[in-house]
Design a protein around this motif. Structure first.
Motif, PDB file in Angstrom:
ATOM      1  N   SER A  90       0.838  -1.194   0.000  1.00 36.18           N
ATOM      2  CA  SER A  90       0.000   0.000   0.000  1.00 36.18           C
ATOM      3  C   SER A  90       0.872   1.242   0.000  1.00 36.18           C
ATOM      4  O   SER A  90       2.030   1.222   0.430  1.00 36.18           O
ATOM      5  CB  SER A  90      -0.927   0.002   1.215  1.00 36.18           C
ATOM      6  OG  SER A  90      -0.153   0.053   2.397  1.00 36.18           O
ATOM      7  N   TYR A  91       0.318   2.339  -0.517  1.00 43.04           N
ATOM      8  CA  TYR A  91       1.026   3.609  -0.609  1.00 43.04           C
ATOM      9  C   TYR A  91       0.316   4.642   0.253  1.00 43.04           C
ATOM     10  O   TYR A  91      -0.906   4.632   0.388  1.00 43.04           O
ATOM     11  CB  TYR A  91       1.065   4.122  -2.052  1.00 43.04           C
ATOM     12  CG  TYR A  91       1.884   3.266  -2.976  1.00 43.04           C
ATOM     13  CD1 TYR A  91       3.263   3.421  -3.046  1.00 43.04           C
ATOM     14  CD2 TYR A  91       1.282   2.310  -3.792  1.00 43.04           C
ATOM     15  CE1 TYR A  91       4.030   2.645  -3.902  1.00 43.04           C
ATOM     16  CE2 TYR A  91       2.032   1.538  -4.647  1.00 43.04           C
ATOM     17  CZ  TYR A  91       3.410   1.705  -4.697  1.00 43.04           C
ATOM     18  OH  TYR A  91       4.161   0.942  -5.538  1.00 43.04           O
ATOM     19  N   GLY A  92       1.056   5.581   0.752  1.00 43.31           N
ATOM     20  CA  GLY A  92       0.482   6.686   1.506  1.00 43.31           C
ATOM     21  C   GLY A  92      -0.017   7.761   0.546  1.00 43.31           C
ATOM     22  O   GLY A  92       0.251   7.743  -0.659  1.00 43.31           O
ATOM     23  N   THR A  93      -0.742   8.746   1.087  1.00 42.10           N
ATOM     24  CA  THR A  93      -1.325   9.815   0.282  1.00 42.10           C
ATOM     25  C   THR A  93      -0.244  10.588  -0.459  1.00 42.10           C
ATOM     26  O   THR A  93      -0.382  10.877  -1.648  1.00 42.10           O
ATOM     27  CB  THR A  93      -2.138  10.761   1.185  1.00 42.10           C
ATOM     28  OG1 THR A  93      -3.095  10.008   1.913  1.00 42.10           O
ATOM     29  CG2 THR A  93      -2.834  11.821   0.377  1.00 42.10           C
ATOM     30  N   LYS A  94       0.813  10.914   0.226  1.00 40.41           N
ATOM     31  CA  LYS A  94       1.881  11.688  -0.391  1.00 40.41           C
ATOM     32  C   LYS A  94       2.537  10.908  -1.533  1.00 40.41           C
ATOM     33  O   LYS A  94       2.825  11.462  -2.597  1.00 40.41           O
ATOM     34  CB  LYS A  94       2.913  12.059   0.673  1.00 40.41           C
ATOM     35  CG  LYS A  94       3.901  13.078   0.233  1.00 40.41           C
ATOM     36  CD  LYS A  94       4.771  13.515   1.413  1.00 40.41           C
ATOM     37  CE  LYS A  94       5.724  14.611   0.974  1.00 40.41           C
ATOM     38  NZ  LYS A  94       6.548  15.080   2.066  1.00 40.41           N
ATOM     39  N   GLU A  95       2.777   9.621  -1.320  1.00 37.02           N
ATOM     40  CA  GLU A  95       3.393   8.792  -2.357  1.00 37.02           C
ATOM     41  C   GLU A  95       2.479   8.672  -3.583  1.00 37.02           C
ATOM     42  O   GLU A  95       2.944   8.756  -4.723  1.00 37.02           O
ATOM     43  CB  GLU A  95       3.712   7.404  -1.800  1.00 37.02           C
ATOM     44  CG  GLU A  95       4.803   7.432  -0.735  1.00 37.02           C
ATOM     45  CD  GLU A  95       4.855   6.133   0.050  1.00 37.02           C
ATOM     46  OE1 GLU A  95       5.977   5.692   0.324  1.00 37.02           O
ATOM     47  OE2 GLU A  95       3.786   5.578   0.361  1.00 37.02           O
ATOM     48  N   LEU A  96       1.184   8.488  -3.337  1.00 39.19           N
ATOM     49  CA  LEU A  96       0.227   8.398  -4.446  1.00 39.19           C
ATOM     50  C   LEU A  96       0.175   9.703  -5.230  1.00 39.19           C
ATOM     51  O   LEU A  96       0.101   9.702  -6.458  1.00 39.19           O
ATOM     52  CB  LEU A  96      -1.163   8.041  -3.933  1.00 39.19           C
ATOM     53  CG  LEU A  96      -1.348   6.597  -3.484  1.00 39.19           C
ATOM     54  CD1 LEU A  96      -2.735   6.403  -2.878  1.00 39.19           C
ATOM     55  CD2 LEU A  96      -1.147   5.651  -4.650  1.00 39.19           C
ATOM     56  N   THR A 127       0.930   9.916  -9.195  1.00 41.68           N
ATOM     57  CA  THR A 127      -0.048  10.407 -10.175  1.00 41.68           C
ATOM     58  C   THR A 127       0.447  11.692 -10.832  1.00 41.68           C
ATOM     59  O   THR A 127       0.252  11.897 -12.031  1.00 41.68           O
ATOM     60  CB  THR A 127      -1.429  10.648  -9.531  1.00 41.68           C
ATOM     61  OG1 THR A 127      -1.295  11.537  -8.425  1.00 41.68           O
ATOM     62  CG2 THR A 127      -2.046   9.349  -9.087  1.00 41.68           C
ATOM     63  N   HIS A 128       1.120  12.554 -10.063  1.00 39.89           N
ATOM     64  CA  HIS A 128       1.668  13.783 -10.631  1.00 39.89           C
ATOM     65  C   HIS A 128       2.726  13.450 -11.698  1.00 39.89           C
ATOM     66  O   HIS A 128       2.759  14.050 -12.776  1.00 39.89           O
ATOM     67  CB  HIS A 128       2.273  14.655  -9.519  1.00 39.89           C
ATOM     68  CG  HIS A 128       2.785  15.968  -9.998  1.00 39.89           C
ATOM     69  ND1 HIS A 128       1.957  16.971 -10.442  1.00 39.89           N
ATOM     70  CD2 HIS A 128       4.060  16.439 -10.112  1.00 39.89           C
ATOM     71  CE1 HIS A 128       2.686  18.007 -10.818  1.00 39.89           C
ATOM     72  NE2 HIS A 128       3.962  17.706 -10.610  1.00 39.89           N
ATOM     73  N   GLY A 129       3.568  12.485 -11.413  1.00 35.25           N
ATOM     74  CA  GLY A 129       4.591  12.052 -12.384  1.00 35.25           C
ATOM     75  C   GLY A 129       3.954  11.460 -13.631  1.00 35.25           C
ATOM     76  O   GLY A 129       4.411  11.717 -14.755  1.00 35.25           O
ATOM     77  N   MET A 130       2.899  10.676 -13.457  1.00 34.67           N
ATOM     78  CA  MET A 130       2.214  10.093 -14.621  1.00 34.67           C
ATOM     79  C   MET A 130       1.561  11.177 -15.466  1.00 34.67           C
ATOM     80  O   MET A 130       1.605  11.135 -16.694  1.00 34.67           O
ATOM     81  CB  MET A 130       1.181   9.062 -14.172  1.00 34.67           C
ATOM     82  CG  MET A 130       1.814   7.764 -13.696  1.00 34.67           C
ATOM     83  SD  MET A 130       0.629   6.452 -13.434  1.00 34.67           S
ATOM     84  CE  MET A 130       0.023   6.843 -11.829  1.00 34.67           C
TER      85      MET A 130
END
Length: 105
Positions: A4-10, A14-17
């Protein structure tokens, strides 16, 4: 190990994508524009080739019963022949049945 990923990691993922997709989209738009700019050149080259083929075809047909018609706007090779092609005993080239006289239309 957690998958699982944290909010910051997600957010970073998504920003990178999004940045990647936008960059690819910009490259695609640029390539489309380049192709659109190349298209008239390719059309002129095809018209020139069509004209050369038309002239060559006329040379091959020299001496035959050929009527030349002008090229249509934008190129293209067109010739019309009068009374040419294979002939049958009766002078007709229509498809007939075996001795029945029936057309296969």
């Amino acid at each position: 190990m957690s998958s699982s990923y944290g909010t910051k990691e997600l957010w970073h993922l998504t920003h990178g994508m999004r940045r990647l997709v936008l960059a690819e989209s910009a490259r695609d738009a640029q390539r489309i524009q380049e192709v659109e700019e190349e298209l008239p050149i390719a059309r002129r080259q095809l018209d020139s080739i069509n004209h050369q083929l038309y002239a060559h075809d006329l040379q091959l047909r020299r001496g035959r019963d050929v009527r030349v018609v002008p090229l249509p706007p934008g190129g293209g090779a067109r010739t019309r022949q009068r009374e040419s092609g294979p002939r049958t005993m009766g002078g007709s080239t229509s498809r007939r049945g075996w001795g029945t006289g029936d057309d296969y239309e």
